[in-house]
Enzyme design. Structure first.
Site, PDB file in Angstrom:
ATOM      1  N   PRO A  95     -35.154 -54.270  45.014  1.00 25.33           N
ATOM      2  CA  PRO A  95     -34.938 -55.358  44.064  1.00 25.33           C
ATOM      3  C   PRO A  95     -34.043 -54.904  42.904  1.00 25.33           C
ATOM      4  CG  PRO A  95     -37.285 -55.015  44.463  1.00 25.33           C
ATOM      5  CD  PRO A  95     -36.565 -53.913  45.150  1.00 25.33           C
TER       6      PRO A  95
ATOM      7  N   THR B 246     -30.771 -54.598  42.704  1.00 27.87           N
ATOM      8  CA  THR B 246     -29.591 -53.779  42.962  1.00 27.87           C
ATOM      9  C   THR B 246     -28.332 -54.625  43.056  1.00 27.87           C
ATOM     10  OG1 THR B 246     -30.297 -53.814  45.254  1.00 27.87           O
ATOM     11  CG2 THR B 246     -30.684 -51.799  44.039  1.00 27.87           C
ATOM     12  N   GLY B 247     -28.444 -55.906  42.780  1.00 28.93           N
ATOM     13  CA  GLY B 247     -27.242 -56.724  42.682  1.00 28.93           C
ATOM     14  C   GLY B 247     -26.950 -57.586  43.891  1.00 28.93           C
ATOM     15  N   LYS B 248     -27.945 -57.814  44.753  1.00 28.98           N
ATOM     16  CA  LYS B 248     -27.698 -58.604  45.964  1.00 28.98           C
ATOM     17  C   LYS B 248     -27.357 -60.049  45.605  1.00 28.98           C
ATOM     18  CE  LYS B 248     -31.774 -57.531  47.611  1.00 28.98           C
ATOM     19  NZ  LYS B 248     -32.251 -56.630  46.551  1.00 28.98           N
TER      20      LYS B 248
ATOM     21  N   SER C  53     -43.581 -39.807  57.323  1.00 30.37           N
ATOM     22  CA  SER C  53     -42.687 -38.935  56.567  1.00 30.37           C
ATOM     23  C   SER C  53     -43.404 -38.080  55.532  1.00 30.37           C
ATOM     24  CB  SER C  53     -41.575 -39.747  55.913  1.00 30.37           C
ATOM     25  OG  SER C  53     -42.082 -40.444  54.807  1.00 30.37           O
TER      26      SER C  53
ATOM     27  N   LYS D  72     -34.793 -41.948  48.733  1.00 31.23           N
ATOM     28  CA  LYS D  72     -35.743 -40.913  48.317  1.00 31.23           C
ATOM     29  C   LYS D  72     -35.082 -39.916  47.376  1.00 31.23           C
ATOM     30  CE  LYS D  72     -38.674 -41.147  52.419  1.00 31.23           C
ATOM     31  NZ  LYS D  72     -38.957 -40.558  53.734  1.00 31.23           N
TER      32      LYS D  72
HETATM   33  P1  ADP Z   1     -31.304 -58.465  43.605  1.00 28.40           P
HETATM   34  O1  ADP Z   1     -30.830 -59.793  44.060  1.00 28.40           O
HETATM   35  O2  ADP Z   1     -30.807 -57.350  44.454  1.00 28.40           O
HETATM   36  O3  ADP Z   1     -32.779 -58.350  43.411  1.00 28.40           O
HETATM   37  P2  ADP Z   1     -29.882 -59.093  41.224  1.00 28.40           P
HETATM   38  O4  ADP Z   1     -28.608 -59.505  41.838  1.00 28.40           O
HETATM   39  O5  ADP Z   1     -30.774 -60.163  40.719  1.00 28.40           O
HETATM   40  O6  ADP Z   1     -30.661 -58.165  42.191  1.00 28.40           O
HETATM   41  O7  ADP Z   1     -29.573 -58.079  40.062  1.00 28.40           O
HETATM   42  C1  ADP Z   1     -30.384 -57.867  38.949  1.00 28.40           C
HETATM   43  C2  ADP Z   1     -29.561 -57.787  37.706  1.00 28.40           C
HETATM   44  O8  ADP Z   1     -28.776 -56.631  37.696  1.00 28.40           O
HETATM   45  C3  ADP Z   1     -28.612 -58.940  37.571  1.00 28.40           C
HETATM   46  O9  ADP Z   1     -28.578 -59.344  36.268  1.00 28.40           O
HETATM   47  C4  ADP Z   1     -27.289 -58.358  38.029  1.00 28.40           C
HETATM   48  O10 ADP Z   1     -26.207 -58.993  37.423  1.00 28.40           O
HETATM   49  C5  ADP Z   1     -27.390 -56.921  37.562  1.00 28.40           C
HETATM   50  N1  ADP Z   1     -26.642 -56.026  38.408  1.00 28.40           N
HETATM   51  C6  ADP Z   1     -27.034 -55.518  39.594  1.00 28.40           C
HETATM   52  N2  ADP Z   1     -26.104 -54.685  40.098  1.00 28.40           N
HETATM   53  C7  ADP Z   1     -25.083 -54.671  39.235  1.00 28.40           C
HETATM   54  C8  ADP Z   1     -23.832 -53.997  39.180  1.00 28.40           C
HETATM   55  N3  ADP Z   1     -23.452 -53.159  40.158  1.00 28.40           N
HETATM   56  N4  ADP Z   1     -23.049 -54.213  38.138  1.00 28.40           N
HETATM   57  C9  ADP Z   1     -23.441 -55.054  37.167  1.00 28.40           C
HETATM   58  N5  ADP Z   1     -24.600 -55.680  37.124  1.00 28.40           N
HETATM   59  C10 ADP Z   1     -25.421 -55.511  38.136  1.00 28.40           C
END
Ligand code: ADP
Length: 781
Positions: free
Chosen positions: A366, A368-370, A687, A730
């Site tokens: 969670p 990570t920017g998906k 693991s 990890k």
């Molecule tokens: P996910 O969908 O993977 O759970 P989110 O897309 O909601 O994650 O990301 C969480 C927050 O972190 C958001 O506000 C997003 O804009 C920011 N974020 C994540 N990765 C990046 C990145 N590489 N650069 C800038 N902001 C990021």
């Protein structure tokens, strides 16, 4: 053909002692009452003929049995009525119609034989007519009651009530009422047989009372039904009138108005042919419905859906690769690989617009920017973006909708999303596809399969719509935390792009470039009013949020912004710089202690690396021994696979006890207990094998595990270390926890390629094939 009656001249007091007897079966004749009769049997007709030629008198006795060919004395009641024929007619050969008048009650003494019909010697009964007050009272009562019955019975002439009141003789009154009532033959016969006047009056009162109640109840029911009918008729009538008036005035009624409105909307909207037909059919149904009926609302809701959906509306794609790159970089730091793959994907789209490329699936912990990558793709292409969370969806209807026959039915989430987007080519992000459930309500994954399959999705059928919708222009992107739980047929259709999680340095940069500016703006703060030192950011990351992604980091930054905004609003300060020592003021005491990695203070504790939905994590194994008989206890919610690893580790140590310098019989004298905190979180997987081994060996040899060292790897009974999954996650977790040495299975060496250089500099990796080597590397001398 009818015999004319001769003048009737019969003395009631001188009736013959022997009477010819005619059985009666559907009526009772009372004295002084008149009764029409139909006679059909030969012997009975003979009786009538003979009576007509004589004094016209005979006896009528009710049959106990109903109608019958032949009557014997045993079939008849003992009490009857002598009758005088008033009129006789013969409409056919063996039929006679009679009108008779009752004369007196009689009791049968004995039956006499000799004629084809019955004859009896009878005792004529002289009725008393003396009155007392009780009888008078009973009579008034009965006459009143009878009056009421006459009122309630439409079949009785209204004068009858008056007539009853004028009868002076109590017996006659009782007889008259009894003969008029709608009682059974048995009840009437009972009245005939009661000679005592009071008793007779009371019996008739009882019967009359019951009849009155029945009539009143019937009347009430009638009225209720009538009221209902009246209201409906009245409404209908008024509505018709209203219609007529409106037409006269050149106006239309509301529903007609609405129907016309829908008709224009349907005509104006560019609908596919089959949809138009369906809409028109529904419209015609609507025109026939009443606007206040529930069906009417169902129909209008359905029409609203058909009209609102973007059947042909779409946004124009921007497929400018340079611009797309720019957008992705503007929104995201790092993520080079995913960005590159996305650009390739868009490039193919540009060259071959109708290409049915694979569906992208972003997999990672969670935060990570998906989701934000999905948003960026939509922005880069100039498309609408819509997110559908699939986490916990178990019902197929959530995807495909409910049939319209259900109360409150709606289309599924796909169609709902399209209506909201108002275009048929949005970017749809199907979130958490790995959390899709399945149960008796159907399998949502099969519905999703249809949504995602380019061969099928141009005729996607939603149960509610009942007409196919073309989904082929929608761009689907899915996300998941882990791959294992995605149904394989779905996974087959997708191209997986992994997002690992960020290192501390990356997080600091993302915080500075993206998160802090965004939160600053969200809290109405200017760059001057709030600033974070690099140290403060690092402090938040390391000691407040130990995670793979950025969710908590963003939340904590928001918390600080809120605190700062409050202080500024209260006039405490105009500009605030958040330094390391200020963080606790806003966020409270730190949540993670850096010494955690140094928890190993006694033999029997080892640090492992685990891979969970939230990315990588540090995992401790604690082992302890006590006097006993060789039992192994495992606690901390371990799964079967992990329990088996523990047993295998113990067996390995027992076989190699001498080599490790352990008393070979140790096991006979002690119980071993292994525990994995945090005890409430279920853990499983192979693991942790090497970690379990290290903890046990450390306990039994009394040699501590080295500080700042963590490990992962599966073990076998033969002493091999096998490769495991999630190495990158990890390693990132180990880095977060300030681990400086990591022991990995040799076969996992290739997984370290993507690990940032900086981590390579800070962590020393040691690769092993043999379990013995793990112990050599991990245990202090
Ligand atoms: P996910 O969908 O993977 O759970 P989110 O897309 O909601 O994650 O990301 C969480 C927050 O972190 C958001 O506000 C997003 O804009 C920011 N974020 C994540 N990765 C990046 C990145 N590489 N650069 C800038 N902001 C990021």
């Amino acid at each position: 053909m009818a015999d004319q009656p001769s003048p009737i001249n019969v003395n009631v007091d001188k009736l013959p002692e022997v009477l010819s007897i005619l059985p009666l079966f559907d009526a009772v004749l009372f004295p002084k009452m008149v009764l029409p009769l139909m006679v059909m049997q030969d012997d009975s007709i003979q009786l009538v003929d003979e009576a007509m030629s004589g004094d016209r008198v005979f006896g009528l006795v009710v049959s106990k049995q109903g109608s019958k060919e032949k009557y014997g004395p045993e079939d008849l009641y003992a009490m009857g009525t002598s009758a005088l024929i008033l009129k006789m007619a013969k409409p056919g050969e063996n039929r006679a119609q009679l009108l008779v008048q009752g004369m007196r009650r009689f009791r049968v003494q004995e039956f006499i034989e000799g004629k084809p019909y019955l004859q009896a010697r009878v005792e004529h009964i002289q009725e008393a007519d003396k009155k007392d007050t009780e009888i008078e009272a009973l009579m008034v009562n009965l006459a009143g009651l009878f009056g009421r019955i006459v009122e309630l019975s439409p079949g009785l002439p209204s004068e009858m009530g008056q007539m009853a009141k004028s009868i002076q003789d109590p017996g006659t009154l009782a007889d008259m009422v009894a003969s008029t009532l709608n009682s059974t033959i048995d009840e009437k016969q009972r009245v005939l047989e009661i000679l005592e006047l009071k008793k007779r009056l009371k019996e008739v009162l009882r019967q009359a009372n019951r009849q009155k109640e029945i009539l009143e109840l019937g009347n009430k029911i009638q009225n209720q039904v009538k009221e209902g009918m009246d209201k409906q008729q009245r409404d209908y009538y008024l509505r018709q009138q209203l219609k007529a008036i409106q037409e006269e005035l050149g106006e239309k009624d509301q529903s007609q108005f609405e129907v016309d409105e829908y008709r224009t909307k349907i005509e104006e909207k560019d609908l596919p042919e089959d949809v138009r037909k369906e809409a028109e059919r529904e419209l015609n149904r609507l025109a026939r419905m009443h606007p206040s009926s529930s069906e009417y609302t169902v129909a209008t809701t359905y029409l609203d859906w058909l009209i609102a959906l973007p059947w042909h509306e779409s946004t124009k794609d921007v497929l400018d690769i340079k611009k797309a790159k720019k957008v992705l970089d503007e929104d995201h730091f790092g993520l080079e690989k995913p960005k590159k793959r996305i650009i390739e994907y868009l490039a193919v789209r540009k060259l071959k617009p109708d290409s049915k490329g694979p569906i992208l699936c972003f997999v990672g912990p969670p935060g990570t920017g998906k989701t934000s990558l999905g948003r960026s793709i939509a922005r880069a292409m100039g498309r609408k973006f819509h997110r559908i969370s699939l986490g916990g969806v178990r019902d197929e209807a959530e995807i495909r909708g409910h049939r319209r026959t259900y109360v409150g039915a709606l289309p599924g989430r796909i169609i709902q999303g399209l209506r909201r987007c108002e275009s048929n080519n949005p970017v749809f992000m199907l979130d958490e596809i790995d959390k899709l459930g399945m149960d008796f309500r159907g399998d949502p994954s099969s519905a999703l399969l249809e949504v995602l399959d380019p061969e099928q999705n141009f005729t996607f059928s939603d149960h509610y719509l009942d007409v196919p919708f073309d989904l082929s222009r929608v761009m689907f992107i899915t996300t998941a935390n882990i791959l294992d739980t995605i149904p394989p047929p779905l996974l087959d259709r997708m191209e997986v792009i992994r997002l690992l999680g960020y290192t501390e340095d990356e997080k600091i940069q993302i915080a500075q470039k993206f998160l802090i500016p965004r939160q600053r703006e969200a809290h109405g703060l200017s760059e001057k009013q709030i600033a974070f030192t690099r140290g403060a950011i690092r402090h938040i990351i390391a000691d407040y949020t130990r995670e793979a992604g950025l969710r908590n980091l963003e939340r904590e930054i928001a918390n600080i912004c809120r605190g700062v905004a409050t202080r500024i609003a209260e006039g405490e300060s105009v500009a605030i710089r958040v330094r390391v020592k200020d963080v606790a003021r806003y966020l409270g005491p730190q949540r993670f202690t850096p010494e955690e990695a140094a928890r190993i203070q006694a033999p029997g504790v080892a640090t492992g690396l685990a891979w969970t939905q939230a990315g990588g994590e540090i995992l401790y194994v604690e082992a302890t021994a006590m006097k006993g008989k060789g039992n192994l206890t495992l606690t901390g919610q371990l799964g079967d696979v992990m329990k088996e690893s523990a047993a295998a580790a113990l067996s390995f140590i027992r076989t190699h006890a001498a080599e490790l310098g352990i008393d070979e019989d140790f096991y006979a004298k002690m119980d071993v207990h292994i525990h994995l905190p945090a005890g409430a979180i279920p853990k499983d997987g192979p693991s942790a094998g090497v970690t379990l081994l290290a903890a046990l060996a450390s306990l039994l040899t009394g040699r501590k595990v080295k500080k700042g060292l963590a490990m992962t790897g599966e073990i076998t009974l033969r002493g091999q270390v096998l490769p495991v999954g999630g190495i990158k996650e990890k390693v990132l977790a180990a880095h977060r926890s300030r681990i400086h040495t990591v022991i990995l299975p040799r076969q996992n060496k290739k997984d370290l390629e993507d690990i940032p250089k900086k981590i390579h500099r800070q962590i020393q990796f040691q690769f092993v094939d043999k379990m013995m080597d793990v112990l050599k590397l991990a245990l202090e001398k």
